[in-house]
Design a protein around this motif. Sequence first.
Motif, PDB file in Angstrom:
ATOM      1  N   SER A 144      16.973  86.738  23.426  1.00  0.00           N
ATOM      2  CA  SER A 144      17.533  88.030  22.989  1.00  0.00           C
ATOM      3  C   SER A 144      18.942  88.208  23.536  1.00  0.00           C
ATOM      4  O   SER A 144      19.838  88.667  22.826  1.00  0.00           O
ATOM      5  CB  SER A 144      16.670  89.194  23.478  1.00  0.00           C
ATOM      6  N   PHE A 145      19.136  87.835  24.789  1.00  0.00           N
ATOM      7  CA  PHE A 145      20.464  87.982  25.406  1.00  0.00           C
ATOM      8  C   PHE A 145      21.474  87.082  24.685  1.00  0.00           C
ATOM      9  O   PHE A 145      22.597  87.489  24.379  1.00  0.00           O
ATOM     10  CB  PHE A 145      20.376  87.625  26.900  1.00  0.00           C
ATOM     11  N   SER A 183      21.323  86.052  21.600  1.00  0.00           N
ATOM     12  CA  SER A 183      21.602  86.600  20.251  1.00  0.00           C
ATOM     13  C   SER A 183      22.602  87.743  20.346  1.00  0.00           C
ATOM     14  O   SER A 183      23.489  87.881  19.508  1.00  0.00           O
ATOM     15  CB  SER A 183      20.336  87.154  19.592  1.00  0.00           C
ATOM     16  N   LEU A 184      22.447  88.551  21.375  1.00  0.00           N
ATOM     17  CA  LEU A 184      23.341  89.701  21.559  1.00  0.00           C
ATOM     18  C   LEU A 184      24.794  89.225  21.753  1.00  0.00           C
ATOM     19  O   LEU A 184      25.718  89.730  21.114  1.00  0.00           O
ATOM     20  CB  LEU A 184      22.868  90.473  22.790  1.00  0.00           C
ATOM     21  N   MET A 211      26.501  87.708  18.626  1.00  0.00           N
ATOM     22  CA  MET A 211      26.827  88.621  17.521  1.00  0.00           C
ATOM     23  C   MET A 211      28.335  88.820  17.412  1.00  0.00           C
ATOM     24  O   MET A 211      28.871  88.920  16.321  1.00  0.00           O
ATOM     25  CB  MET A 211      26.164  89.981  17.745  1.00  0.00           C
ATOM     26  N   VAL A 235      29.302  94.721  25.215  1.00  0.00           N
ATOM     27  CA  VAL A 235      29.184  94.781  23.745  1.00  0.00           C
ATOM     28  C   VAL A 235      30.238  95.732  23.174  1.00  0.00           C
ATOM     29  O   VAL A 235      30.915  95.411  22.192  1.00  0.00           O
ATOM     30  CB  VAL A 235      27.749  95.204  23.331  1.00  0.00           C
TER      31      VAL A 235
END
Length: 298
Positions: free
Chosen positions: A110-111, A113-114, A117, A70
Motif C-alpha cells: 500500500s505504501f 502504491s501511494l 501515484m 503526498v
Amino acid sequence: MTIPLLFPMFGSEYLADPLVSSLGGERGHIEVRRFPDGESYLRYRSPLKDRSVILLAQLDHPDAKIVQLVFAVEAARELGAVSVGLVAPYLPYMRQDRRFHSGEAITSHSFASLLAMDFDWLVTIDPHIHRIQSLSEIYTIPTTVLHSARLIAQWINQSVENAVLIGPDEESRQWVSAVAKMANVDFFVLTKKRLGDHEVEISIPDIKRWSSHTPVIVDDIISTGQTMIETVHHLVSAGLCAPICIGIHGIFVDEAYHDLINAGTGRVVTCNTIRHETNVIDVSDLLAEGIRTHLSED
Ligand code: R5P
C-alpha cells in the motif's frame, strides 16, 4: 539536464547542502506547518515551473509525514515541475510485505502504491528487503537502491582493530556478509526469534575463538534496540569485550539508544540516513550518485 531543485523535508536539512553542491543543484524552500486543529498547510516558497524537483525526506516515524509528502508531490506537479523524485535515505513500511495472519493489511504494498501515484522515481539506501528480491516487485516507479556496505567497511577498517562482525539474525546476513567481505574480516550470524514488538530471543554458538577480537554487530535497523541489546548481552556473557553496534538506520524508539549503551555496548555507530548523535558514516556522496542517474533522464 535541468538544474535540480531540492527541497529538504522532515528534518533532512542536514543532507541538503552536501547534496545540492554535489549535484550542482539549488536548494528550495517549502513551508510546512499545521493549523491548530492538526491539518497540514504547505507552501512552496521557490518557483517550480519547468524544474526537476527532488523532495528529500527523512521518513522515520512516517505516519505523521505521509499525508504532507503526498500534498507536497501533488502541489509540485500542479505548480509545473517537470519531474518530482523522492529521496528517502530510510525507506519505511518494508516489514509487512505479506499477510501473515488473516485480515492483515500488506502495508509495504500500500505504501509503495501511494508513492508511485505521484513520484517519478525513488532513491533509497539499504531498504529492509527480506522476502522480496527487489523493490521493483512492489514499486512501479523506477527505484535506485544504494548500499552502504562499502562506507561501513571503510569505517571499520579505519576505526576498529581486529574486528569480527556479527549479524544478529538471518535477515542481517545480507548486510553483514557484504561488509565483512569488503572489510576483509570474519563474520558469523546468530539466530533470532521475535517474541513481540519489544522482545527478542537470540541464540549464540560457541564463540570462545573470537575472545581476542573486537565484536562489531551489524544490522540494517536499530528500532527498539532489543535485537542489539540481546546480542550485546550474549557476547559480553560469553567473555567478549564491549561490542560496537553499527546500524545503517538508527530509529531509536524512545530510550533505545540509552538502553543500548547501558546494556554494555562500547559504541553505537550509524549512517546519517536518519539524523542522530550516533551518525558517523556519511551517505551524502552515495545519495548524490543515485540521484544523478535519474536526473540524466530528465
Ligand atoms: C529486522 O529483522 C531488522 O533487520 C532489525 O533486526 C530490526 O528492525 C531491529 O529491531 P529492534 O531494534 O526493534 O530489535
